[in-house]
Design a protein around this motif. Sequence first.
Motif, PDB file in Angstrom:
ATOM      1  N   PHE A   1      -2.744  -2.227  -2.467  1.00  0.00           N
ATOM      2  CA  PHE A   1      -1.841  -2.949  -1.566  1.00  0.00           C
ATOM      3  C   PHE A   1      -2.589  -3.732  -0.491  1.00  0.00           C
ATOM      4  O   PHE A   1      -2.023  -4.101   0.540  1.00  0.00           O
TER       5      PHE A   1
ATOM      6  N   ASP B   1      -4.760  -7.342   0.386  1.00  0.00           N
ATOM      7  CA  ASP B   1      -4.517  -8.743   0.054  1.00  0.00           C
ATOM      8  C   ASP B   1      -5.019  -9.049  -1.367  1.00  0.00           C
ATOM      9  O   ASP B   1      -6.101  -8.606  -1.766  1.00  0.00           O
TER      10      ASP B   1
ATOM     11  N   LYS C   1      -0.206   0.797   9.356  1.00  0.00           N
ATOM     12  CA  LYS C   1       0.609   0.393   8.205  1.00  0.00           C
ATOM     13  C   LYS C   1       0.231   1.173   6.949  1.00  0.00           C
ATOM     14  O   LYS C   1       1.094   1.466   6.114  1.00  0.00           O
TER      15      LYS C   1
ATOM     16  N   GLU D   1       3.955   1.281   5.204  1.00  0.00           N
ATOM     17  CA  GLU D   1       4.442  -0.085   5.348  1.00  0.00           C
ATOM     18  C   GLU D   1       3.580  -1.067   4.554  1.00  0.00           C
ATOM     19  O   GLU D   1       4.089  -2.031   3.981  1.00  0.00           O
ATOM     20  N   ALA D   2       2.273  -0.808   4.491  1.00  0.00           N
ATOM     21  CA  ALA D   2       1.380  -1.716   3.763  1.00  0.00           C
ATOM     22  C   ALA D   2       1.756  -1.779   2.289  1.00  0.00           C
ATOM     23  O   ALA D   2       1.782  -2.864   1.684  1.00  0.00           O
TER      24      ALA D   2
ATOM     25  N   ARG E   1       4.710  -1.087   0.995  1.00  0.00           N
ATOM     26  CA  ARG E   1       6.021  -1.732   0.855  1.00  0.00           C
ATOM     27  C   ARG E   1       5.893  -3.240   0.979  1.00  0.00           C
ATOM     28  O   ARG E   1       6.521  -3.993   0.226  1.00  0.00           O
ATOM     29  N   GLU E   2       5.083  -3.707   1.932  1.00  0.00           N
ATOM     30  CA  GLU E   2       4.905  -5.143   2.125  1.00  0.00           C
ATOM     31  C   GLU E   2       4.229  -5.787   0.921  1.00  0.00           C
ATOM     32  O   GLU E   2       4.501  -6.942   0.583  1.00  0.00           O
ATOM     33  N   ALA E   3       3.346  -5.033   0.254  1.00  0.00           N
ATOM     34  CA  ALA E   3       2.630  -5.571  -0.906  1.00  0.00           C
ATOM     35  C   ALA E   3       3.532  -5.660  -2.129  1.00  0.00           C
ATOM     36  O   ALA E   3       3.202  -6.354  -3.097  1.00  0.00           O
ATOM     37  N   GLY E   4       4.645  -4.943  -2.128  1.00  0.00           N
ATOM     38  CA  GLY E   4       5.583  -5.004  -3.242  1.00  0.00           C
ATOM     39  C   GLY E   4       5.151  -4.230  -4.467  1.00  0.00           C
ATOM     40  O   GLY E   4       5.674  -4.465  -5.567  1.00  0.00           O
TER      41      GLY E   4
ATOM     42  N   HIS F   1       3.052   4.728  -3.226  1.00  0.00           N
ATOM     43  CA  HIS F   1       3.960   4.997  -2.110  1.00  0.00           C
ATOM     44  C   HIS F   1       3.867   6.453  -1.638  1.00  0.00           C
ATOM     45  O   HIS F   1       4.646   6.866  -0.780  1.00  0.00           O
TER      46      HIS F   1
END
Length: 392
Positions: free
Chosen positions: A91, A93, A208, A213-214, A216-219, A226
């Motif tokens: 997760f 970049d 994060k 959160e990291a 979740r933001e990465a999808g 998770h």
Amino acid sequence: MADTVLDRIEAAAETFREQGPLNERAGKLTEETASALRSAQAIRMLQPKSHGGLEVHPREFADTVMRIAALDGATGWVAGVVGVHPWELAFADAKVRDEIWGEDQDTWVASPYAPMGVARPVDGGYVFNGRWQFSSGTDHCRWIFLGGLLGDAEGNPTGESLHLILPRSDYEIVDGSWDVVGLRGTGSKDVVVRDAFVPEYRTLPVSKVESGEAAREAGVTNPTYHMPFSAAFPLGITASVIGICEGGLALHAAYQSKRVTVIGDEVKNDPHAMYALSEAAAEIAASRAALLDNACRMYDLAASGRKATFAERAAGRRTQVQAAWRAVRAFNEIFARSGGNGLRMDNPMQRFWRDANNGLVHAIHTPGGVFQGAALSQLGVDPPAGPMRMMI
């Protein structure tokens, strides 16, 4: 034909056994050991499929690490530590994932996460400085995760933590910095960073990562990604310690089956020695079962879409820490009954004994704050910020 990492590890079992004393002598994994781990794809178990990974269930990851460690403790330790880093990279970049794995999907990433550096903000990223200890397997890695504190414009720490990802060209491995009594073969050397520029996309806010959160933001969709950081990161380390104890247990049993005492008695006819062996076997098996069950529960919780509460995370960490200590205590009981020849350097049992006990020294196996935090949660009390909440 071998179709799992564990199958491939079993096929190379003799290589891992034979390389154990050579790893220790070298103070790092030998090239032959590292090559065997790569061939088995041991470090790709938690790597995302988008970049050649296997995305196995965390139980399979832990089970495989335990088997590797039962063959050689240092190799299992590196498989557990380095093997968990692709979990977080899943997760990060997409650009940094392509940089690391774009040309070689077997590229390894080292750590440590301890915030021993300071990242000063500049245009597009940070100027980073620091020195870290305990970078396991680092000689065989071409990138590294390092923990750092966010600095202000003058470089003074502000308290916020980051995980920063650097290529091998941006840090120095300090030769001679890993001279220890146990886990010598892990090559857990110091690393130094001097005024390295780290672009923003090669960083992750620790808050994060720990909150989920990291991910979740990465999808990312695989429930493994998770799981709480405090469940995923310690898993490989504790699995290696339990695996080392399993390896030591097997060595002790083989030794006792042929051992004759100084007065000519066969140890296998001594009911007290056999009781100790059986009790240790049961304790180590219970440690394995507890760790794997905990990993499955955390995975199932993530798969359900529900975020683990602090109390659930604390109970999980309590289980994980206790599993490590329980296994090592059991191994110590039988090692003490192995006789003086168990101490000889040509007897691999003493290496497993040293490695197992030194595995408890890792910060994630410190029971104090974890146990207190878990106990307060059990009483319905929310522990205060600080040591009792660290890594939970």
